[in-house]
Design a protein around this motif. Structure first.
Motif, PDB file in Angstrom:
ATOM      1  N   LEU A   5       0.823  -1.211   0.000  1.00 37.92           N
ATOM      2  CA  LEU A   5       0.000   0.000   0.000  1.00 37.92           C
ATOM      3  C   LEU A   5       0.856   1.259   0.000  1.00 37.92           C
ATOM      4  N   ALA A   6       2.086   1.154   0.551  1.00 40.41           N
ATOM      5  CA  ALA A   6       2.996   2.295   0.570  1.00 40.41           C
ATOM      6  C   ALA A   6       3.750   2.446  -0.753  1.00 40.41           C
ATOM      7  N   GLY A   7       3.474   1.560  -1.705  1.00 40.25           N
ATOM      8  CA  GLY A   7       4.119   1.660  -3.015  1.00 40.25           C
ATOM      9  C   GLY A   7       5.229   0.667  -3.255  1.00 40.25           C
ATOM     10  N   GLY A   8       5.550  -0.146  -2.264  1.00 40.60           N
ATOM     11  CA  GLY A   8       6.587  -1.162  -2.426  1.00 40.60           C
ATOM     12  C   GLY A   8       6.068  -2.361  -3.199  1.00 40.60           C
ATOM     13  N   ARG A  32       0.575  -2.686  -5.568  1.00 42.09           N
ATOM     14  CA  ARG A  32      -0.564  -1.765  -5.416  1.00 42.09           C
ATOM     15  C   ARG A  32      -1.040  -1.344  -6.799  1.00 42.09           C
ATOM     16  N   LEU A  33      -2.349  -1.378  -6.989  1.00 41.82           N
ATOM     17  CA  LEU A  33      -2.943  -0.958  -8.258  1.00 41.82           C
ATOM     18  C   LEU A  33      -3.447   0.472  -8.144  1.00 41.82           C
ATOM     19  N   GLN A  38      -9.420   4.142  -3.587  1.00 44.62           N
ATOM     20  CA  GLN A  38      -9.499   2.746  -3.147  1.00 44.62           C
ATOM     21  C   GLN A  38      -8.093   2.202  -2.922  1.00 44.62           C
ATOM     22  N   ASN A  39      -7.998   1.268  -2.018  1.00 46.65           N
ATOM     23  CA  ASN A  39      -6.745   0.558  -1.795  1.00 46.65           C
ATOM     24  C   ASN A  39      -6.860  -0.818  -2.429  1.00 46.65           C
TER      25      ASN A  39
END
Length: 86
Positions: A5-8, A32-33, A38-39
């Protein structure tokens, strides 16, 4: 999940269990898309059974050759079509 979720792009090994009880070694990759508000995370799950078997066979082969070389009181010669090793 937090890392994705942090972009990793976390990658880890996981053991999945089928309803039959069979265990399947896998590699899981999270990504992460992009989605407004939205997550969303995509998980790719890859069966590592064949790779694990190949790695185990390689380790066993290396151990046999190591034992052969270390246990030999005579010289050992390896030969292939391009080089001769002593």
């Amino acid at each position: 999940m937090a890392e994705a979720l942090a972009g990793g792009t976390p990658v880890f090994e996981w053991i999945h269990k089928q309803p039959s009880g069979r265990l399947i070694p896998t590699e899981v990759r999270l990504l992460r898309l992009p989605a407004e508000g939205q997550n969303l995370i995509r998980a790719s799950i890859i069966d590592n059974s064949e790779r694990r078997q190949a790695e185990r066979a390689l380790r066993e082969s290396e151990a046999k050759f190591r034992a052969l070389f270390e246990g030999s009181s005579h010289g050992v010669v390896l030969h292939d079509e391009t080089t001769l090793l002593k």
